[in-house]
Write a protein that holds these residues in place. Structure first.
Motif, short mmCIF file in Angstrom:
data_model
loop_
_atom_site.label_atom_id
_atom_site.label_comp_id
_atom_site.label_asym_id
_atom_site.label_seq_id
_atom_site.Cartn_x
_atom_site.Cartn_y
_atom_site.Cartn_z
N LEU A 131 -0.16 -4.01 -5.76
CA LEU A 131 0.11 -2.50 -5.33
C LEU A 131 -1.29 -1.74 -5.39
O LEU A 131 -1.90 -1.64 -6.21
N HIS A 132 -1.58 -1.17 -4.00
CA HIS A 132 -2.74 -0.23 -3.98
C HIS A 132 -2.22 1.22 -3.45
O HIS A 132 -1.31 1.24 -2.67
N VAL A 133 -3.17 2.10 -3.81
CA VAL A 133 -2.83 3.51 -3.35
C VAL A 133 -4.03 4.01 -2.49
O VAL A 133 -5.02 3.67 -2.92
N ILE A 160 1.54 2.85 -12.10
CA ILE A 160 1.20 1.71 -11.49
C ILE A 160 0.53 0.69 -12.62
O ILE A 160 0.91 -0.28 -12.78
N GLN A 161 -0.48 1.74 -13.18
CA GLN A 161 -0.90 0.81 -14.50
C GLN A 161 0.04 0.56 -15.35
O GLN A 161 0.10 -0.91 -16.10
N TYR A 200 0.68 -1.32 0.02
CA TYR A 200 0.08 0.02 0.08
C TYR A 200 0.82 1.11 -0.23
O TYR A 200 1.81 1.34 0.78
N GLN A 254 2.11 -2.56 -14.11
CA GLN A 254 1.24 -3.71 -14.39
C GLN A 254 1.52 -4.36 -15.71
O GLN A 254 1.65 -5.47 -15.80
N LEU A 311 -0.94 7.02 -10.22
CA LEU A 311 -1.94 5.72 -10.70
C LEU A 311 -1.49 5.45 -12.22
O LEU A 311 -1.72 4.19 -12.48
#
Ligand code: FES
Lengths: 174, 527
Positions: B259-261, B237-238, B219, B241, B234
């Motif tokens: 992974l999260h934000v 992260i995309q 996180y 991925q 964001l």
């Protein structure tokens, strides 16, 4: 990644979305997130500009919390508003680097010249003034955030321009 | 062939016109029929030159700055796309002394690459650490981190290797990596610059940490005051991925990391690690008593490795080049480099990554060029709002954790905020107490009540009422705050207050008429 969190981060109020429908759709979209309450509060405020009182029982029910718990979270964080803000949001940085470059004088200027004080909305609804404690723009101080966008090396003249423009627009658009 | 032009997409550069500059360049190129490709890079961190425009020429990149939109026609007339002479021409960025004298390990790509291009990232050394990590036994990775001497960059300076080992050895079905991106200390912006200028390095560091300690989920807790960083992160992260840096099959290895934000909500206290965990869990950001330590009992009660952005962003270079390489920089027990941030009343504000051991004076004058106002520098606050105010007599202190704390300061997150001789230090002391009162989570009494009392006492001093008694009272209050608070918020608030009192006593003895009366009456409001 939680694409559901890709909400609009600008705090301006678009159109007039239906509050209850907004609250319910945010709850549905984020229900399965771990620790969903904060993302939901953000999601609601992103759309409505504030978190209306009607959200509290709905959030409590959806997350199996007491209303007091939801209210406790809502009131703990400086970001969340429970009343609608003005049409524009001006956030003035009060932290040290901005003080070193005269943010106090800007605060006084906004008060004396435009009658704007922290946490208050101008009577014509044109702008809400809020304090903020650093936006990471400290090498270009003093800093403000105007409707979600950082502006650096701000002067009293620049503030006058913005406020006057917002006021003028407020005239025909109460 | 089209010419490549770089215009920063860093929020501080945008805040002084970078978007308008980029648009003006694109428009004029179109009007003149010149094919160009505009890349929005991170900032080099030389903010007096922003918006800093770079053009790729046959002699390498040539910089111009500060370029406002109105300068663009004259730049085209001067053939800046070929590197032509112009009053704003700076030359090769690498030869600017401010940059040339830095040791950029963590910031090696910032301002150079397209922050959202994986090919660009890899062409500049990105991804190597992860490839090494995928081949290495976890214990070896932890060993490299230990050998590097890396310590927590968020402020506490705790040895990273010990934390990694604790989490690695903890037995649990689920462990977490949590990145504290709640860069709340005023005067600091290195986290923001990485998030906006090279987000992949943070992502890579978190994945490596996950591989090492056996965590499959991460996180990032990002402060809400960084909306631009949020958007870039964001997107990054995309891309990560899509490129296989994240997900269920990292670079084809069969290993997994998600992974999260999460966005913070404007509470300084959530930079404290246990308050941040509470906030991630969707609760009020109240500090948790320690023990249990988060390494064993962290997010949702699971073993959790918590680090600041700068700590995690240093991981890829350490794993790629080895712990010994990183430990080769630094002074004493402070190994490696620290991205310092020069802010406030300073002529050349910006990001300076240097080995520990540089002096404050070198930072202020060799890099910073003195105050922006041209007046003498009177006070400097290092390490955020809980850091001490230092007078000129302390400027020769070496910026490493031990030497700096021996002289009463705190390196913290490396923020250096400069004040000239117009500063009123009684007012700064009052502000420190006020900030604590506004931001206290309320869990412990000394912090919650003591800070409010502190504001009232300093107000009486400023107003000239029973100064001697009130100054004694102020010192007593500071004693209580530092000895009885639950966390650093209350515990360290006395540091700016007492340092102001110790080094600038004359500011607490000004005639009341000259004291800033209006401000003293401000009431404290949390909302
Ligand atoms: S102190 Fe104002 S932006 Fe950092």
């Amino acid at each position: 990644m939680d694409s559901r969190l890709q909400a609009n981060t600008s705090p301006t109020v678009p159109g007039t979305p239906d509050p209850l429908a907004t609250i319910d759709s945010v709850i549905v979209a984020m229900r399965s997130l771990p620790g969903a309450l904060l993302p939901m509060l953000h999601g609601i405020q992103d759309v409505l500009g504030h978190v209306p009182g009607a959200a509290v029982p709905r959030l409590a029910e959806a997350l199996n919390l007491s209303q007091a718990e939801v209210h406790g979270v809502l009131s703990f964080y400086h970001d969340f508003r429970t009343v609608p803000p003005g049409r524009h949001i001006l956030r003035l940085c009060r932290a040290e680097a901005c003080q070193a470059m005269g943010c106090d004088a800007l605060e006084t200027h906004l008060q004396k010249r435009h009658g704007l004080t922290f946490h208050e909305t101008a009577t014509d609804g044109s702008v809400t003034l809020e304090p903020v404690y650093c936006m990471g723009n400290c090498a270009c101080a003093p800093s403000v955030m105007v409707d979600g966008e950082v502006r650096g090396r701000v002067t009293a003249g620049k503030l006058d321009q913005w406020v006057q423009q917002w006021r003028a627009n407020a005239g025909g658009n109460p | 062939m089209s010419v490549t032009v770089y215009v920063p997409n860093d929020s501080a550069a945008i805040g002084i016109g970078a978007n308008a500059t980029a648009q003006a360049i694109s428009k004029m190129a179109a009007e003149r029929g010149i094919p160009i490709r505009v890349i929005r890079n991170g900032s080099r961190g030389l903010f007096w030159l922003e918006p800093f425009v770079e053009v790729v020429t046959s002699e390498g990149r040539i910089g111009y700055g500060p370029v406002e939109a109105q300068d663009v026609p004259s730049l085209f007339d001067a053939r800046f796309l070929d590197g032509g002479p112009h009053r704003l021409r700076i030359g090769r960025p690498e030869s600017i002394p401010y940059l040339a004298q830095q040791e950029r390990l963590t910031f090696s790509r910032v301002g150079i690459t397209d922050p959202l291009s994986i090919p660009d990232y890899e062409a500049h050394g990105g991804g190597r650490g992860l490839r090494v990590a995928l081949q290495a036994p976890p214990a070896d990775l932890v060993e490299e981190i230990t050998k590097s001497g890396l310590r927590g960059r968020g402020g506490a300076a705790f040895p990273a290797g010990i934390k990694w080992k604790t989490v690695m050895n903890a037995r649990a079905e689920q462990k977490y990596i949590v990145c504290n991106a709640d860069e709340g200390d005023s005067g600091t912006f290195s986290d923001r610059m990485i998030l906006e200028g090279d987000p992949f390095v943070l992502i890579e560091g978190m994945v490596i940490a996950g591989l090492a300690v056996g965590a499959t989920e991460g996180y990032i807790y990002l402060r809400s005051e960084y909306p631009h960083a949020w958007v870039i992160l964001l997107a990054a992260i995309q891309k990560a991925q899509d490129a296989g840096y994240l997900g269920s099959n990292i670079l084809g290895s069969g290993r997994r990391f998600e992974l999260h934000v999460r966005r913070g909500a404007g509470a300084y206290i959530c930079g404290e690690e246990t308050a941040m965990l509470e906030s991630l869990e969707g609760k009020r950001g109240m500090v948790r008593p320690k023990p249990p330590i988060p390494a064993l009992f962290g997010l949702w009660g699971r073993p959790t490795l918590i680090h600041n952005v700068m700590t995690l962003a240093a991981v890829p270079v350490i794993v790629d080049k080895g712990g010994a390489f990183y430990a080769g920089f630094g002074a004493g027990r402070s190994r490696g480099t620290l991205p310092f941030q020069l802010a406030g009343n300073i002529k050349r504000g910006g990001l300076v990554e240097k080995s520990f051991g540089v002096t404050l004076r070198e930072m202020l004058y060799d890099f910073g060029g003195g105050s922006a106002s041209g007046r003498p520098i009177r006070a400097v606050q290092v390490g955020g709002p809980l850091g001490a105010y230092l007078p000129e007599s302390k400027f020769d202190t070496s910026l490493d954790y031990e030497a700096f704390s021996a002289s009463g300061g705190m390196v913290g997150h490396g923020g250096i905020v400069v004040f000239d001789d117009t500063v009123d230090m009684a007012r700064m002391a009052r502000y420190a107490m006020e900030f604590c009162a506004i931001e206290s989570c309320g869990k412990c009494t000394p912090c919650r009540i003591g800070s409010t009392r502190g504001v009232e006492v300093i107000d009486r001093v400023i107003q000239g009422r029973q100064r001697t008694e009130n100054l004694t009272l102020l010192r007593d209050l500071c004693d209580t705050l530092s000895s009885a608070s639950l966390c650093a918020m209350g515990g360290l608030t006395p540091s700016p207050v007492l340092s102001a009192l110790t080094h600038f006593p004359e500011d607490f003895q000004r005639p009341p008429a000259l004291a800033p009366g209006g401000r003293a009456s401000r009431t404290i409001r949390r909302h």
